[in-house]
Write a protein that holds these residues in place. Structure first.
Motif, short mmCIF file in Angstrom:
data_model
loop_
_atom_site.label_atom_id
_atom_site.label_comp_id
_atom_site.label_asym_id
_atom_site.label_seq_id
_atom_site.Cartn_x
_atom_site.Cartn_y
_atom_site.Cartn_z
N UNK A 77 3.88 5.66 -5.71
CA UNK A 77 3.82 5.67 -7.18
C UNK A 77 2.72 6.63 -7.63
N UNK A 78 1.59 6.58 -6.98
CA UNK A 78 0.49 7.48 -7.32
C UNK A 78 0.89 8.93 -7.09
N UNK A 79 1.47 9.23 -5.94
CA UNK A 79 1.88 10.60 -5.63
C UNK A 79 2.96 11.12 -6.57
N UNK A 80 4.02 10.35 -6.72
CA UNK A 80 5.17 10.80 -7.52
C UNK A 80 4.91 10.72 -9.02
N UNK A 81 4.06 9.81 -9.44
CA UNK A 81 3.82 9.63 -10.87
C UNK A 81 2.65 10.41 -11.40
N UNK A 82 1.68 10.72 -10.56
CA UNK A 82 0.47 11.39 -11.03
C UNK A 82 0.26 12.76 -10.39
N UNK A 83 0.15 12.79 -9.07
CA UNK A 83 -0.27 14.01 -8.40
C UNK A 83 0.80 15.10 -8.43
N UNK A 84 2.01 14.81 -8.00
CA UNK A 84 3.05 15.84 -7.93
C UNK A 84 3.39 16.43 -9.30
N UNK A 85 3.54 15.64 -10.37
CA UNK A 85 3.79 16.26 -11.67
C UNK A 85 2.66 17.18 -12.14
N UNK A 86 1.41 16.80 -11.85
CA UNK A 86 0.29 17.65 -12.24
C UNK A 86 0.27 18.94 -11.42
N UNK A 87 0.59 18.85 -10.14
CA UNK A 87 0.66 20.06 -9.32
C UNK A 87 1.81 20.96 -9.75
N UNK A 88 2.96 20.37 -10.11
CA UNK A 88 4.08 21.16 -10.61
C UNK A 88 3.70 21.88 -11.90
N UNK A 89 2.99 21.19 -12.77
CA UNK A 89 2.53 21.82 -14.02
C UNK A 89 1.55 22.93 -13.72
N UNK A 90 0.66 22.72 -12.79
CA UNK A 90 -0.31 23.73 -12.39
C UNK A 90 0.41 24.97 -11.85
N UNK A 91 1.46 24.75 -11.06
CA UNK A 91 2.26 25.88 -10.54
C UNK A 91 2.95 26.63 -11.68
N UNK A 92 3.42 25.91 -12.67
CA UNK A 92 4.09 26.56 -13.81
C UNK A 92 3.10 27.38 -14.62
N UNK A 93 1.88 26.90 -14.74
CA UNK A 93 0.84 27.69 -15.42
C UNK A 93 0.57 28.97 -14.62
N UNK A 94 0.54 28.85 -13.31
CA UNK A 94 0.39 30.03 -12.46
C UNK A 94 1.55 30.99 -12.62
N UNK A 95 2.75 30.45 -12.74
CA UNK A 95 3.94 31.28 -12.95
C UNK A 95 3.84 32.02 -14.29
N UNK A 96 3.30 31.36 -15.29
CA UNK A 96 3.10 32.00 -16.59
C UNK A 96 2.18 33.20 -16.45
N UNK A 97 1.06 33.03 -15.76
CA UNK A 97 0.12 34.13 -15.54
C UNK A 97 0.80 35.27 -14.79
N UNK A 98 1.57 34.93 -13.78
CA UNK A 98 2.28 35.94 -12.99
C UNK A 98 3.24 36.75 -13.86
N UNK A 99 4.05 36.06 -14.65
CA UNK A 99 5.04 36.75 -15.50
C UNK A 99 4.34 37.66 -16.50
N UNK A 100 3.28 37.16 -17.13
CA UNK A 100 2.59 37.98 -18.13
C UNK A 100 1.93 39.20 -17.52
N UNK A 101 1.37 39.07 -16.34
CA UNK A 101 0.70 40.21 -15.71
C UNK A 101 1.69 41.19 -15.08
N UNK A 141 0.84 -1.20 0.00
CA UNK A 141 0.00 0.00 0.00
C UNK A 141 0.87 1.25 0.00
N UNK A 142 1.95 1.25 0.78
CA UNK A 142 2.85 2.39 0.81
C UNK A 142 3.49 2.62 -0.56
N UNK A 143 3.98 1.56 -1.18
CA UNK A 143 4.64 1.68 -2.48
C UNK A 143 3.65 2.17 -3.55
N UNK A 144 2.45 1.62 -3.56
CA UNK A 144 1.45 2.07 -4.53
C UNK A 144 1.07 3.53 -4.30
N UNK A 145 0.98 3.92 -3.04
CA UNK A 145 0.69 5.32 -2.72
C UNK A 145 1.78 6.26 -3.21
#
Length: 141
Positions: free
Chosen positions: A23-47, A17-21
């Protein structure tokens, strides 16, 4: 409770259960959150830098470099998430192709110098980037 097989299966289940958790966090959730932060950074830079980023000279050049760096980071981070097309709906993320288009438009902005006019193509590029990345336009609020 003293049975060794019960202990073994309990530990094996917990580790699985720990290993699957992870994999889920590092493979799915964290990369999506990092991308979301980069999109926010784009908005910040442009504004934040919009009024000065097309000026000639060292300051304008530095700001255009920030845009180019952001475009490359945005593209790189869109490649990281595993099965992005399936998971993006959970986080309200744009399609990967839209992120790539926005990245190309950011690169285009980073190559432009000069004053803005009311019919300036730079303004249209900015609006396209916002639409592609699903960013709410700050000026419309």
């Amino acid at each position: 409770m003293n049975d060794p097989s019960t202990f073994f299966w309990t530990v094996a289940s917990a580790v699985t259960i720990f290993v699957l958790g992870q994999i889920y966090l590092k493979g799915f959730v964290e990369p999506l959150l990092d991308l979301r932060k980069e999109i926010g950074q784009t908005a910040y830079i442009l504004e934040f830098y919009w009024n000065r980023m097309f000026a000639e000279g060292a300051e304008g050049e530095e700001l255009r470099k920030k845009i180019r760096d952001n475009a490359c980071d945005l593209y790189r981070k869109s490649q990281t998430p595993i099965v992005y097309s399936s998971c993006r709906f959970l986080f309200g993320m744009p399609a990967r192709e839209d992120i790539h288009k926005a990245s190309r438009r950011l690169i285009g902005l980073s190559n432009q110098v000069g004053e803005r006019t009311p019919e300036d193509p730079k303004i249209k590029r900015k609006e396209e980037i916002y639409k592609l990345l699903k960013i709410e336009n700050f000026e419309e609020k």
